[in-house]
Design an enzyme around this catalytic site. Structure first.
Site, mmCIF file in Angstrom:
data_model
loop_
_atom_site.group_PDB
_atom_site.id
_atom_site.type_symbol
_atom_site.label_atom_id
_atom_site.label_comp_id
_atom_site.label_asym_id
_atom_site.label_seq_id
_atom_site.Cartn_x
_atom_site.Cartn_y
_atom_site.Cartn_z
ATOM 1 N N ARG A 224 -4.634 -2.948 0.142
ATOM 2 C CA ARG A 224 -5.512 -3.068 -1.173
ATOM 3 C C ARG A 224 -4.437 -4.271 -2.198
ATOM 4 O O ARG A 224 -4.707 -4.967 -3.194
ATOM 5 C CB ARG A 224 -5.848 -1.503 -2.018
ATOM 6 C CG ARG A 224 -6.306 -0.999 -1.278
ATOM 7 C CD ARG A 224 -6.688 -0.164 -2.347
ATOM 8 N NE ARG A 224 -5.790 1.146 -2.156
ATOM 9 C CZ ARG A 224 -6.322 2.061 -2.673
ATOM 10 N NH1 ARG A 224 -7.088 2.255 -4.074
ATOM 11 N NH2 ARG A 224 -5.037 3.128 -3.245
ATOM 12 N N ASN B 241 -10.705 1.605 -0.978
ATOM 13 C CA ASN B 241 -10.317 1.956 0.052
ATOM 14 C C ASN B 241 -11.829 2.610 0.136
ATOM 15 O O ASN B 241 -12.058 3.691 -0.506
ATOM 16 C CB ASN B 241 -8.522 3.220 0.597
ATOM 17 C CG ASN B 241 -7.869 3.011 0.532
ATOM 18 O OD1 ASN B 241 -7.594 1.523 0.959
ATOM 19 N ND2 ASN B 241 -6.800 2.991 0.078
#
Length: 773
Positions: free
Chosen positions: A24, A42
């Site tokens: 990320r 996520n």
């Protein structure tokens, strides 16, 4: 029209190992650099990105997502679709979304270059700290207890972050963003030595001094304790063997650097890559004839040494205080699982270690060191554990729509496998289930993996042998879950594991492949013991079209420990009751006092002498004929490994021994011609090394001739599996000779050829064989 007016939106789904690896923040940094807007999160299937920008920039963004992924990430797939709606201001990392678990915990990873640099930087706040890590390295599976993979569900829950660590953890621009094990000297685990050194003495300095003086130190690592001593000190090495009751099994070694390893062993590019990879396995390497000296007691009868590099800050700090390599063997008594808890280490390693270098971060899940070698420049995994498990293995085409299947593995080198939606998750090496501690570990890991991957099986696949503990456990679990129980043939599972591991899809490996499966033994489809098999077919079924001639397993399980029994059985099978008349000098290698007459009566009456077509026992018999560990072996394949090392220098100048190929169906390989030629060589004083080389070449030639006899032709896939395929000579000769007749040999890539890879084959076969509801 402004530049923003030309923007379009995309929804990008990224699948693979993309959680807990800094993916990320990788997305965030790329988006910032390209001035894109949107968000990343996520969820249960991986990472989902909503992003706005002009089409060309978004194309470049997608390419860089894949190309520049973080070191521990693995992108298995990326899907993009148009996304409606106005572009937000800026780019953010948003909270994780709920959903089914489809991504898991990544393996424990060796210290990354950035953390290693901090470790030795006097100006850094983690200078000299034995537990530094970041998103790119450090403990993972070894410290996790449940999902989601958050600090609260790891061994790090006991260590609240200090303000400095918390600020790094919350900053997407920092490489410690959401690194669950992150810590520093102010808030993290601490290190100490027992017995305590003098006041003010650094525990690492004291441990290094003890090692230099010939002492033995129990050291707590990531997945368990090691026993360490100075590898160059022959006295320390032999004392460790005496205390551990480990007569001959090779010791693993740790060196400071690749350059130091190169002082002792030959290195190619593949070996260098393995040593320095995040997995940091033990790599088996050929000793340099002109290399720096090390004691023979490190690896008796072997021409290879197993080296690894430091893979934690603790290891780096200790090795920096020493001038040479250390033995770094598992912290246990012989044949037990390695110790993981401090209290157990004090108790179970008492009398083995002189001191204990300990810390207070709990090891929640035992992880042995992985063991890898290379063949023709490619890795060959011998034991898959730390650094590799639990990476999901993408399966080839055809396995996507099968029911979720749990495969229980075998009795020895036990692993289990979860298979779902075209992926297989193979557990780490657990050990031999006959050991109570290993069996407990197996049960605990099975519970953990089912929790981590939210896995409920519809099918449970087990070995066909009814007495394997893994089989009885699988039957009980199937009843508990309401799953269908499927019993899978041992050697068919080996072949299927190799096909799947090599990327052979269901259509390609459905029926037209062959399998050469060579191992110690397993239960065959006819109820007898097999171990030297030629199978024809594929995933959907096989026929036994060839095999090694069955010879009595003289004394049952005792024959697996005492090679002389196999020698007597082989000679009697080749020459009948008058075998002594042919044996000549071989008789001198029978152990004094061995009950040979009793064994002959057992062979005559068939008492505890089941027939077995085992390749492994044939190797033991030939080793015994040459006087190589005839009385008893101290570890599995000891005699065969010594025989391989004996043969290696002589392969170029000898001819293969002859082998008889029967003309029936199946084709049977008989060894009487080989024994006649071998005994004749012994009678004329031929060297043991040349005899061992002729034997290896003869086995390979006979197997390939048999494969050709039963119909393998141009382009035929031949899967090479079973524990005997860890023999580099046999593997290399089979590959070369099969290619020479136009076949396509395929080998294992990511799972072991031995029983450590069996569960993968069980999983794919069990899912295919299970009857539909």
């Amino acid at each position: 029209m402004t530049a923003a007016d030309a923007w379009v939106g995309r929804r990008i789904r990224v699948r693979g190992l993309v959680q807990g690896v800094g993916f990320r923040p990788h997305v965030w940094r790329l988006a910032q650099a390209l001035n894109l807007a949107g968000s990343v999160a996520n969820d249960g299937e991986g990472v989902v990105i909503h992003v706005w920008g002009d089409a060309a920039t978004l194309d470049g963004f997608q390419a860089r997502l894949w190309r520049e992924a973080p070191p521990l990430a693995r992108v298995d797939g990326m899907e993009a679709a148009p996304h409606d709606g106005p572009a937000p201001g800026g780019f953010t990392i948003t909270a994780s979304a709920a959903g089914r678990v489809r991504t898991g915990v990544v393996p424990d990873a060796a210290t990354c270059p950035a953390c290693q640099a901090e470790l030795f930087d006097p100006a850094d706040r983690r200078h000299g700290y034995a537990f530094g890590n970041c998103t790119h390295c450090g403990p993972r599976l070894s410290i996790v207890s449940a999902i989601p993979y958050d600090r609260a569900n790891t061994a790090m829950a006991a260590f609240p972050m200090c303000p400095a660590c918390a600020a790094e953890y919350a900053d997407p621009a920092d490489r410690r963003f959401h690194a669950q094990p992150t810590a520093c000297p102010a808030c993290g685990p601490r290190l100490w030595l027992e017995p305590a050194p003098d006041a003010g003495t650094d525990p690492l300095d004291a441990a290094a001094a003890l090692l230099r003086a010939g002492g033995i130190v129990a050291l707590k690592g990531i997945g368990g304790f090691h026993l360490a001593c100075d590898a160059a000190n022959a006295g320390a090495v032999m004392e460790l063997r005496r205390r551990k009751a480990r007569d001959a099994k090779p010791f693993a070694l740790m060196a400071r650097s690749v350059e130091e390893v190169g002082r002792y062993c030959r290195l190619d590019a593949a070996a260098r890559d393995l040593l320095t990879s995040p997995a940091a396995p033990i790599v088996l390497l050929p000793r340099r004839p002109d290399g720096a000296p090390l004691p023979d007691g490190l690896a008796p009868d072997q021409d290879h040494l197993g080296f690894m590099l430091p893979y934690t800050p603790l290891h780096h700090l200790l090795m920096a205080r020493l001038d040479g390599p250390l033995v770094m063997t598992s912290g246990n008594r012989s044949d037990e699982p390695q110790v993981t808890a401090n209290g157990d280490a004090r108790d179970r390693l008492a009398g083995l270690a002189d001191a204990w270098l300990m810390h207070d971060r709990a090891i929640l899940n035992r992880l042995d060191d992985s063991v890898v070698t290379t063949s023709a420049g490619a890795p060959v995994i011998l034991r898959r554990a730390r650094g590799y498990a639990p990476v999901p293995l993408p399966l080839p085409s055809g396995f996507e729509g099968l029911p979720p299947t749990l495969a229980m593995g075998g009795e020895l080198k036990a692993t289990f496998c979860l298979m779902r939606e075209g992926q297989a998750i193979l557990s780490q090496h657990i050990g031999d289930l006959e050991d109570a501690a290993a069996l407990d570990d197996y049960r605990a890991m099975l519970r953990l993996y089912r929790d981590l991957f939210d896995f409920t099986p519809a099918v449970v696949a087990v070995d066909a042998h009814p007495d394997y503990l893994s089989t009885t456990l699988g039957a009980a679990l199937a009843r508990e879950c309401g799953a269908r129980l499927v019993r899978v043939g041992h050697h068919h599972a080996h072949m299927a594991a190799c096909l799947a591991d090599a990327g052979i899809g269901l259509a390609e490996g459905g029926e037209g492949a062959f399998g050469l499966v060579l191992d110690g033994l397993g239960l065959g489809a006819d109820g007898t013991l097999w171990g030297g098999e030629i199978l024809q077919g594929g995933y959907r079924g096989v026929a036994r079209v060839g095999h090694i001639a069955p010879v009595a397993l003289a004394g049952g399980a005792a024959a697996m420990r005492e090679p002389w029994r196999n020698l007597v059985a082989q000679l009697r099978h080749a020459f009948g009751a008058a075998w002594r008349d042919h044996a000549g000098a071989v008789l001198a290698h029978l152990p004094p006092g061995a009950p040979v007459a009793l064994l002959e009566r057992m062979l005559e009456t068939g008492t505890n002498t089941p027939p077995c077509s085992s390749a492994g026992r044939l190797f033991d018999a030939v080793a015994a004929a040459l006087g190589v560990h005839p009385a008893r072996i101290g570890h599995e394949a000891q005699a065969a490994m010594a025989l391989e090392a004996l043969a290696r220098p002589h392969l170029g100048g000898v001819q293969p021994y002859p082998v008889a190929l029967g003309g029936g169906d199946p084709v049977v390989m008989g060894w009487a011609p080989m024994w006649r030629a071998l005994l004749a060589d012994l009678a004329t004083g031929e060297s043991p090394g040349r005899i061992a080389a002729r034997f290896h070449l003869g086995v390979a030639e006979a197997l390939v001739a048999a494969v050709a006899r039963v119909g393998a032709s141009q382009g035929t896939v031949v899967a090479l599996s079973g524990g005997v395929l860890q023999n580099a000579i046999i593997l290399g000769e089979l590959q070369s000779r099969l290619r020479g007749i136009g076949c396509r040999p395929v080998t294992h890539r990511q799972v072991p050829a031995n029983d450590g890879g069996l569960a993968l084959g069980q999983a794919v076969l069990g899912a295919l064989m299970a009857p539909t509801a």
